[in-house]
Design a protein around this motif. Sequence first.
Motif, PDB file in Angstrom:
ATOM      1  N   GLU A 141       0.876  -1.331  -0.098  1.00  0.00           N
ATOM      2  CA  GLU A 141       0.176   0.012   0.155  1.00  0.00           C
ATOM      3  C   GLU A 141       0.960   1.198   0.022  1.00  0.00           C
ATOM      4  OE1 GLU A 141      -2.441  -0.665   3.402  1.00  0.00           O
ATOM      5  OE2 GLU A 141      -3.892  -2.010   2.329  1.00  0.00           O
ATOM      6  N   SER A 142       1.952   1.166   0.700  1.00  0.00           N
ATOM      7  CA  SER A 142       2.869   2.368   0.903  1.00  0.00           C
ATOM      8  C   SER A 142       3.551   2.311  -0.459  1.00  0.00           C
ATOM      9  CB  SER A 142       3.832   2.047   1.932  1.00  0.00           C
ATOM     10  OG  SER A 142       3.500   2.356   2.938  1.00  0.00           O
ATOM     11  N   LEU A 143       4.085   1.327  -1.074  1.00  0.00           N
ATOM     12  CA  LEU A 143       4.675   1.496  -2.506  1.00  0.00           C
ATOM     13  C   LEU A 143       3.797   2.185  -3.680  1.00  0.00           C
ATOM     14  CD1 LEU A 143       6.556  -1.927  -2.402  1.00  0.00           C
ATOM     15  CD2 LEU A 143       7.568   0.432  -2.456  1.00  0.00           C
ATOM     16  N   LYS A 144       2.447   1.880  -3.513  1.00  0.00           N
ATOM     17  CA  LYS A 144       1.369   2.018  -4.667  1.00  0.00           C
ATOM     18  C   LYS A 144       1.354   3.575  -4.385  1.00  0.00           C
ATOM     19  CE  LYS A 144      -3.401   1.522  -6.042  1.00  0.00           C
ATOM     20  NZ  LYS A 144      -4.542   0.602  -5.732  1.00  0.00           N
ATOM     21  N   LYS A 145       1.260   4.191  -2.953  1.00  0.00           N
ATOM     22  CA  LYS A 145       1.227   5.720  -2.917  1.00  0.00           C
ATOM     23  C   LYS A 145       2.694   6.249  -3.483  1.00  0.00           C
ATOM     24  CE  LYS A 145      -1.670   5.435   1.211  1.00  0.00           C
ATOM     25  NZ  LYS A 145      -1.623   5.505   2.769  1.00  0.00           N
ATOM     26  N   ILE A 146       3.700   5.768  -3.151  1.00  0.00           N
ATOM     27  CA  ILE A 146       4.980   6.393  -3.857  1.00  0.00           C
ATOM     28  C   ILE A 146       4.946   6.280  -5.301  1.00  0.00           C
ATOM     29  CG2 ILE A 146       7.483   5.781  -3.726  1.00  0.00           C
ATOM     30  CD1 ILE A 146       7.057   4.528  -0.840  1.00  0.00           C
ATOM     31  N   GLN A 147       4.589   5.213  -5.881  1.00  0.00           N
ATOM     32  CA  GLN A 147       4.488   5.221  -7.310  1.00  0.00           C
ATOM     33  C   GLN A 147       3.672   6.050  -7.844  1.00  0.00           C
ATOM     34  OE1 GLN A 147       6.644   3.590  -9.214  1.00  0.00           O
ATOM     35  NE2 GLN A 147       5.624   2.680 -11.095  1.00  0.00           N
ATOM     36  N   ALA A 148       2.385   6.343  -7.210  1.00  0.00           N
ATOM     37  CA  ALA A 148       1.624   7.478  -7.793  1.00  0.00           C
ATOM     38  C   ALA A 148       2.317   8.785  -7.605  1.00  0.00           C
ATOM     39  CB  ALA A 148       0.269   7.292  -6.794  1.00  0.00           C
ATOM     40  N   GLU A 149       3.150   9.099  -6.505  1.00  0.00           N
ATOM     41  CA  GLU A 149       3.649  10.520  -6.358  1.00  0.00           C
ATOM     42  C   GLU A 149       5.125  10.818  -7.442  1.00  0.00           C
ATOM     43  OE1 GLU A 149       6.588  12.702  -2.934  1.00  0.00           O
ATOM     44  OE2 GLU A 149       4.590  11.634  -2.321  1.00  0.00           O
ATOM     45  N   LEU A 150       5.623   9.649  -7.657  1.00  0.00           N
ATOM     46  CA  LEU A 150       6.817   9.587  -8.629  1.00  0.00           C
ATOM     47  C   LEU A 150       6.325   9.974  -9.946  1.00  0.00           C
ATOM     48  CD1 LEU A 150       9.081   6.816  -7.321  1.00  0.00           C
ATOM     49  CD2 LEU A 150       9.477   9.121  -7.056  1.00  0.00           C
ATOM     50  N   LYS A 151       5.082   9.338 -10.425  1.00  0.00           N
ATOM     51  CA  LYS A 151       4.563   9.386 -11.632  1.00  0.00           C
ATOM     52  C   LYS A 151       4.447  10.949 -11.920  1.00  0.00           C
ATOM     53  CE  LYS A 151       0.817   7.494 -14.644  1.00  0.00           C
ATOM     54  NZ  LYS A 151      -0.282   6.528 -14.677  1.00  0.00           N
ATOM     55  N   LYS A 152       4.011  11.613 -11.209  1.00  0.00           N
ATOM     56  CA  LYS A 152       3.886  13.205 -11.304  1.00  0.00           C
ATOM     57  C   LYS A 152       5.134  13.709 -11.988  1.00  0.00           C
ATOM     58  CE  LYS A 152       0.306  13.452  -7.785  1.00  0.00           C
ATOM     59  NZ  LYS A 152       0.255  14.209  -6.155  1.00  0.00           N
ATOM     60  N   LYS A 153       6.191  13.153 -11.575  1.00  0.00           N
ATOM     61  CA  LYS A 153       7.495  13.641 -12.206  1.00  0.00           C
ATOM     62  C   LYS A 153       7.952  12.684 -13.338  1.00  0.00           C
ATOM     63  CE  LYS A 153       8.790  15.235  -7.711  1.00  0.00           C
ATOM     64  NZ  LYS A 153       8.762  16.753  -7.950  1.00  0.00           N
ATOM     65  N   SER A 154       7.240  11.848 -13.871  1.00  0.00           N
ATOM     66  CA  SER A 154       7.556  11.158 -14.763  1.00  0.00           C
ATOM     67  C   SER A 154       8.532  10.224 -14.286  1.00  0.00           C
ATOM     68  CB  SER A 154       8.042  11.751 -16.030  1.00  0.00           C
ATOM     69  OG  SER A 154       6.916  12.610 -16.853  1.00  0.00           O
ATOM     70  N   LEU A 155       8.588   9.699 -13.442  1.00  0.00           N
ATOM     71  CA  LEU A 155       9.485   8.710 -12.590  1.00  0.00           C
ATOM     72  C   LEU A 155       8.585   7.688 -11.960  1.00  0.00           C
ATOM     73  CD1 LEU A 155      11.731  11.184 -10.483  1.00  0.00           C
ATOM     74  CD2 LEU A 155      12.285  10.020 -12.582  1.00  0.00           C
TER      75      LEU A 155
END
Length: 227
Positions: free
Chosen positions: A90-104
């Motif tokens: 669940e934490s990794l999912k949130k991190i992935q969503a945040e990184l995606k905003k930076k194309s990461l």
Amino acid sequence: MKSNFLIFILIISIAGFSQVKPLSVKKLVVVNSYSQYLASIKKNPNNELIEIKKVIPSIKLDIRYATKNNFMKQVMYKQARALARKPVVESLKKIQAELKKKSLGLMIFDGYRPYATTVAFYKKASDKNFVANPAKGSKHNRGCAVDLTIINLKTGKEISMPTPYDSFSAAAAAKYEKVSPEIKKNRDFLIATMAKYQLNVLENEWWHYDFSGWQNYDLMDIPFEKI
């Protein structure tokens, strides 16, 4: 009379020592029964080991221990899978969503690791500081640790970090200073982003993150193919 008194004291001392119980050594508990694992999930759903890729399809995997491209130079996993306890995913999912905003995005090297693999690592590793001691077990064995890095979503390539994954060099440390400003920025950004979601970096490995509350989860030795 004096000698008799000394003998008496000696006898009392020996008797006292004989009554002192040896320090009890806490036995390491490792779950190796699949039925026991299933029972733990019924008791607490957070105990479930989740396939990370199924919950976060956009996450990239590079499971080195399912290949010979690792410090052991041999295949350690029969399946190239990354699993972790439910709250970790669940934490990794949130991190992935945040990184995606930076194309990461995240690229995972390892997640849950059976205890037997940790034992094998410790036997072969040239530097024991970079592998968990089987006497205590690893956070990976608890399903509460992930090894990872950041990739550029457009190119699919890893962004620059101080060392390759699983490097046994001093530069792998989370606070190693002799790196370029760009690499320091990348490493510190990863560490800070992970920490926001209860995943804390291991002092001597910039790629390794332990979930807060890992103590609440048992060590496990169940092979991937049984999960």
